[in-house]
Design an enzyme around this catalytic site. Structure first.
Site, PDB file in Angstrom:
ATOM      1  N   ASP A 186       7.847  11.713  53.723  1.00  8.82           N
ATOM      2  CA  ASP A 186       8.634  12.753  53.049  1.00  8.82           C
ATOM      3  C   ASP A 186       7.754  13.763  52.310  1.00  8.82           C
ATOM      4  O   ASP A 186       7.997  14.078  51.143  1.00  8.82           O
ATOM      5  CB  ASP A 186       9.612  12.126  52.044  1.00  8.82           C
ATOM      6  CG  ASP A 186      10.442  11.003  52.619  1.00  8.82           C
ATOM      7  OD1 ASP A 186      10.694  11.026  53.832  1.00  8.82           O
ATOM      8  OD2 ASP A 186      10.830  10.093  51.854  1.00  8.82           O
ATOM      9  N   GLU A 353      19.513  14.614  57.128  1.00  9.01           N
ATOM     10  CA  GLU A 353      18.919  14.631  55.788  1.00  9.01           C
ATOM     11  C   GLU A 353      17.781  15.654  55.743  1.00  9.01           C
ATOM     12  O   GLU A 353      17.534  16.385  56.695  1.00  9.01           O
ATOM     13  CB  GLU A 353      18.370  13.235  55.451  1.00  9.01           C
ATOM     14  CG  GLU A 353      17.299  12.755  56.409  1.00  9.01           C
ATOM     15  CD  GLU A 353      16.972  11.282  56.268  1.00  9.01           C
ATOM     16  OE1 GLU A 353      17.682  10.588  55.510  1.00  9.01           O
ATOM     17  OE2 GLU A 353      16.026  10.812  56.922  1.00  9.01           O
TER      18      GLU A 353
END
Length: 463
Positions: A186, A353
């Site tokens: 991420d 997402e």
């Protein structure tokens, strides 16, 4: 071959271990961090013999320039962030597995991410040796050239058998990626004051249950400075002690704001969004509110995770977040509040997402990740629009797996423009090469280019 000794007896200009000591848990003295990156470990009392793995078991064997490529690979490890503690170290073999102890025998195994494995695979530099993180009275030593974790005995023989040099790797890395060694996901890549900053999720935990964030910085996207832990849910966040996911940092008001996802290990485990603040992009950050910025269930549908902040040319900042449902809202000037009535749902088709928004030549880009991060088909798609809230025109997939070079699941990305140029880069995570999965991920950076009409050319992920 360039070398540094754990005890500090021999120091190299490129691999240097500080001799300053810190206390871990108030128990044993630990040396300062070892240099991260590829290395080999040579026995001090048997020069020419190196730690290597053979049929998964760790041992001490001769390695020379005439040795086979496989032998050299087996004797090369990457010193990475300690799986159980960032103050210590783990050693990752070239096949992606980690050096760990099991029944006191040293071997390599695939990281399962549970607390026991992480502790068994973490070692701390102490007195010229490598002590076990979870059994600090035991140290790695060789016996008949096999490697064991033995209780420390203060004798010359034991000290000699448990002392190793960190040397240049027998099998140097030949690829640019991953950009930082170890398991990180991420990644939020941005630039402040002419320097790049990278803020990733600390990975390698079962259920993505990591608790802290680190920051790295660079002037060239190649050589990185590790600034250590900048926010730890345990001591720093009262409402979250688990699931430290997807940090994003924005600058405003002469300060730096870190937006993050967090949950609790017990009780209500639903995820929430928080914001922390610092006077430096290298941290440390402190929780700005003491409560979540976005509460679980505050906006029905989807999870409150994966925050991202885009600041437009007029100085107005916008917060984006969501899994399953994508949301956006203008932030107030204080960067730590917003009007709930202004929250919009902007979910594009295929969205899962990891929303990311940027602007180029007056055109706004909304990007996101599709599919599940545990799937090799995790990928990045995008849309364009006339403003930071859309409306959005879908443009298709721009980053996806490349099985011919072993790249699986590239996604949850960020984009940065090289300051003062029209040169762009995309940072993303992927399954750690060669054989890991959606909880053992690494961070990569590649160029991102555009067509004349402003559409993004497909990104070619590189090893």
């Amino acid at each position: 071959m360039l070398r540094s000794v754990l005890a500090g007896v021999v120091l190299s200009t490129s691999l240097v271990l500080s001799t300053s000591l810190v206390l871990i848990g108030g128990s044993a003295a630990r040396a300062a961090p070892l240099p991260a990156g590829a290395a080999s470990l040579e026995a001090v009392n048997y020069p020419g013999r190196y730690v290597r793995h053979q049929d998964s078991l760790a041992r001490l064997d001769p390695v020379t320039a005439a040795g086979s490529a496989q032998l050299k690979s087996d004797a090369t490890f990457t010193v990475v962030n300690g799986l159980a503690s960032p103050a210590c170290h783990s050693f990752q073999a070239r096949n992606g597995q980690f050096l760990r102890h099991r029944d006191w025998r040293l071997r390599i195994d695939a990281n399962t991410g549970d607390a026991t494995f992480r502790a068994d695979a973490t070692f701390c530099a102490v007195d010229g040796a490598l002590a076990s993180y979870n059994y600090p009275d035991r140290r790695i030593r060789h016996r008949d050239f096999a490697l064991w974790l033995d209780t420390f005995v203060d004798t010359a023989a034991f000290r000699a058998d448990s002392s190793f040099r960190i040397t240049a790797p027998w099998a140097p890395r030949t690829t640019r990626n991953p950009v930082v060694p170890g398991l990180f996901a991420d990644p939020h890549l941005t630039a402040f004051n002419g320097r790049y900053y990278l803020y990733p999720t600390t990975d390698g935990y079962a259920g993505w249950s990591g608790t802290y964030y680190k920051a790295f910085s660079s002037t060239d996207l190649i050589t990185w400075t590790d600034h250590g832990v900048v926010l730890d849910h345990g001591p720093d966040v009262s409402w979250a002690d688990n699931s430290a996911w997807a940090p994003a940092v924005a600058a405003a008001n002469g300060r730096y704001y870190l937006y993050f996802s967090g949950g609790a290990a017990t009780g209500d485990t639903a995820k929430q969004l928080g914001v922390a603040v610092s006077d430096s992009p290298a941290g440390p950050f402190r929780d700005a509110l003491g409560v979540p910025l976005v509460r679980s269930g505050q906006f029905p549908g989807g999870q409150a995770i994966d925050p991202m902040v885009f600041t437009d040319d007029d100085g107005r900042s916008y917060l984006y977040w969501g899994q399953g449902v994508a949301r956006a809202v203008p932030l107030n000037a204080d960067m730590v509040s917003f009007d709930p009535a202004q929250v919009r749902t902007i979910t594009p088709a295929g969205f899962n997402e990891a929303t990311f928004v940027f602007k180029r030549n007056g055109l706004y880009y909304l990007m996101w990740s599709e599919n599940d991060t545990r799937s090799e088909d995790y990928r990045v798609a995008y849309a364009t629009g006339p403003g930071p809230l859309g409306p959005w025109t879908p443009r298709g997939v721009v980053l996806q797996k490349r099985l011919d070079v072993g790249i699986k699941g590239p996604g949850h990305h960020s984009v940065v423009r090289a300051p003062g140029t029209d040169t762009w880069y995309i940072a993303y995570h992927r399954f750690a090469i060669p054989a890991d999965n959606g909880t053992n991920r690494e961070t990569a950076i590649d160029p991102m280019t555009f067509n004349a009409d402003g559409t993004i050319r497909p990104v070619v992920p590189t090893p």
